[in-house]
Design a protein around this motif. Sequence first.
Motif, PDB file in Angstrom:
ATOM      1  N   SER A   1       3.353  69.905 -67.549  1.00 11.68           N
ATOM      2  CA  SER A   1       2.290  70.578 -67.124  1.00 11.68           C
ATOM      3  C   SER A   1       0.561  70.480 -66.990  1.00 11.68           C
ATOM      4  O   SER A   1       0.139  70.661 -66.816  1.00 11.68           O
ATOM      5  N   GLU A   2       1.271  69.143 -66.086  1.00  7.52           N
ATOM      6  CA  GLU A   2       0.245  68.435 -65.120  1.00  7.52           C
ATOM      7  C   GLU A   2      -0.180  70.204 -64.717  1.00  7.52           C
ATOM      8  O   GLU A   2       0.674  70.541 -63.860  1.00  7.52           O
ATOM      9  N   SER A   3      -1.676  69.714 -64.188  1.00  9.27           N
ATOM     10  CA  SER A   3      -2.705  70.635 -62.990  1.00  9.27           C
ATOM     11  C   SER A   3      -1.901  70.784 -61.446  1.00  9.27           C
ATOM     12  O   SER A   3      -0.825  69.524 -61.223  1.00  9.27           O
ATOM     13  N   GLU A   4      -1.800  71.462 -61.365  1.00  7.34           N
ATOM     14  CA  GLU A   4      -0.827  71.354 -59.549  1.00  7.34           C
ATOM     15  C   GLU A   4      -1.770  70.038 -58.870  1.00  7.34           C
ATOM     16  O   GLU A   4      -1.193  69.514 -57.888  1.00  7.34           O
ATOM     17  N   PHE A   5      -3.404  69.838 -59.340  1.00 12.29           N
ATOM     18  CA  PHE A   5      -4.147  69.555 -58.442  1.00 12.29           C
ATOM     19  C   PHE A   5      -3.774  67.861 -58.580  1.00 12.29           C
ATOM     20  O   PHE A   5      -3.037  66.933 -57.828  1.00 12.29           O
ATOM     21  N   ILE A   6      -3.351  67.675 -60.110  1.00 10.30           N
ATOM     22  CA  ILE A   6      -3.079  66.778 -60.499  1.00 10.30           C
ATOM     23  C   ILE A   6      -1.766  65.755 -60.337  1.00 10.30           C
ATOM     24  O   ILE A   6      -1.111  64.725 -58.845  1.00 10.30           O
ATOM     25  N   ILE A   7      -0.651  66.889 -59.739  1.00  7.73           N
ATOM     26  CA  ILE A   7       0.995  66.628 -59.397  1.00  7.73           C
ATOM     27  C   ILE A   7       0.686  66.192 -57.719  1.00  7.73           C
ATOM     28  O   ILE A   7       1.211  65.102 -57.133  1.00  7.73           O
ATOM     29  N   ALA A   8      -0.185  66.833 -56.969  1.00 15.05           N
ATOM     30  CA  ALA A   8      -0.404  66.996 -55.838  1.00 15.05           C
ATOM     31  C   ALA A   8      -1.042  65.625 -55.251  1.00 15.05           C
ATOM     32  O   ALA A   8      -0.730  64.826 -54.586  1.00 15.05           O
ATOM     33  N   GLY A   9      -1.840  65.083 -55.775  1.00 12.95           N
ATOM     34  CA  GLY A   9      -3.333  64.017 -56.210  1.00 12.95           C
ATOM     35  C   GLY A   9      -1.867  62.697 -55.669  1.00 12.95           C
ATOM     36  O   GLY A   9      -2.120  62.026 -55.502  1.00 12.95           O
ATOM     37  N   ALA A  10      -1.104  63.133 -57.202  1.00 12.02           N
ATOM     38  CA  ALA A  10      -0.486  61.860 -57.214  1.00 12.02           C
ATOM     39  C   ALA A  10       0.692  61.847 -56.438  1.00 12.02           C
ATOM     40  O   ALA A  10       1.258  60.794 -56.017  1.00 12.02           O
ATOM     41  N   ALA A  11       1.168  62.406 -55.843  1.00 13.27           N
ATOM     42  CA  ALA A  11       1.924  62.365 -54.577  1.00 13.27           C
ATOM     43  C   ALA A  11       2.078  62.435 -53.612  1.00 13.27           C
ATOM     44  O   ALA A  11       2.699  61.166 -52.456  1.00 13.27           O
TER      45      ALA A  11
ATOM     46  N   ASN B   1       9.299  60.860 -68.664  1.00 11.67           N
ATOM     47  CA  ASN B   1       8.701  60.045 -67.303  1.00 11.67           C
ATOM     48  C   ASN B   1       8.548  61.314 -66.645  1.00 11.67           C
ATOM     49  O   ASN B   1       8.674  61.030 -65.132  1.00 11.67           O
ATOM     50  N   ASN B   2       8.576  62.267 -67.248  1.00 10.41           N
ATOM     51  CA  ASN B   2       8.478  63.660 -66.666  1.00 10.41           C
ATOM     52  C   ASN B   2       7.811  64.128 -65.273  1.00 10.41           C
ATOM     53  O   ASN B   2       8.013  64.926 -64.318  1.00 10.41           O
ATOM     54  N   PHE B   3       6.952  63.162 -65.297  1.00  7.53           N
ATOM     55  CA  PHE B   3       5.710  64.008 -65.075  1.00  7.53           C
ATOM     56  C   PHE B   3       5.508  62.729 -63.553  1.00  7.53           C
ATOM     57  O   PHE B   3       5.484  63.195 -61.966  1.00  7.53           O
ATOM     58  N   VAL B   4       6.397  62.130 -63.721  1.00  6.30           N
ATOM     59  CA  VAL B   4       6.934  61.138 -62.106  1.00  6.30           C
ATOM     60  C   VAL B   4       7.958  61.405 -61.288  1.00  6.30           C
ATOM     61  O   VAL B   4       7.415  62.023 -60.744  1.00  6.30           O
TER      62      VAL B   4
END
Length: 260
Positions: free
Chosen positions: A25-35, A64-67
């Motif tokens: 459910s995390e935002s695309e911005f956060i996911i892209a930044g973490a990637a 850790n589905n975010f990871v």
Amino acid sequence: MNNSENIGKLMHLELAKIESAESCSESEFIIAGAAEAILQSGNRNWIPIIVKETGDYQYEVVSNNFVYAVAKQAQLERAWCIVIDPKPSNIEQAKILAREAHPTVNLSTASKDTIIAALEYLVKEQKWKNVKPVEAANKILASNREQWSDFIPLTKLPCGLSKARLDCITKVFSISPPPPPPPPPQAVSVKRASRDEIFDRLNYLYTNKIGGFENIDADKTADAIFTANKGKWKTLSPISKLECGIDTAKMKIIKTVFSL
């Protein structure tokens, strides 16, 4: 299917062999930044994905589905994972440690301090202004909470924990319904029963908190029924007039252990 030798190991697994039943459910911005952070640090996820084995070289994300979402966004060929023993309690623990699930408190048995701590968390998170954790905990402890089968009795306590807040309440509290009482003793004639037979049946209702009988004095009530002049009784209704703690509302229960 499960290779016990892999449990607890840090493994560099092919991302194509890993599936997830949950979306992030995390935002695309956060996911892209973490990637991007993963790509800038040698394509290594320093926080591992927690997975369980579902088949030969097949895995499913349990925490850790975010990871996992970040690793996919970074288009990694492999990701570092820890294989978990797939017992439900282990998976729940992993989710709690990853802040993907709340720890829950059994409201039927929790101590006062534990209830207060859980309420303080809810009050702070939800910004409730009319719930005072200490006062609410005192009212919960003063109730017959061990007999609750759901949260409805909680919402009837004057402590601000209303039905409108049940969704939040059930995130941190659970209820253990009481076990069913043992079979009742065989009904006996109230006219012919000994004092001990009368007491045994009243004590069964009292001990198992059936129908409000936890509030009677089984000894005094047994004395009142045993010594009453029952010769002209045609029903059990006169019991409710003995002023022994049994009112009209309790007569339906009385009829399960006494006959005329």
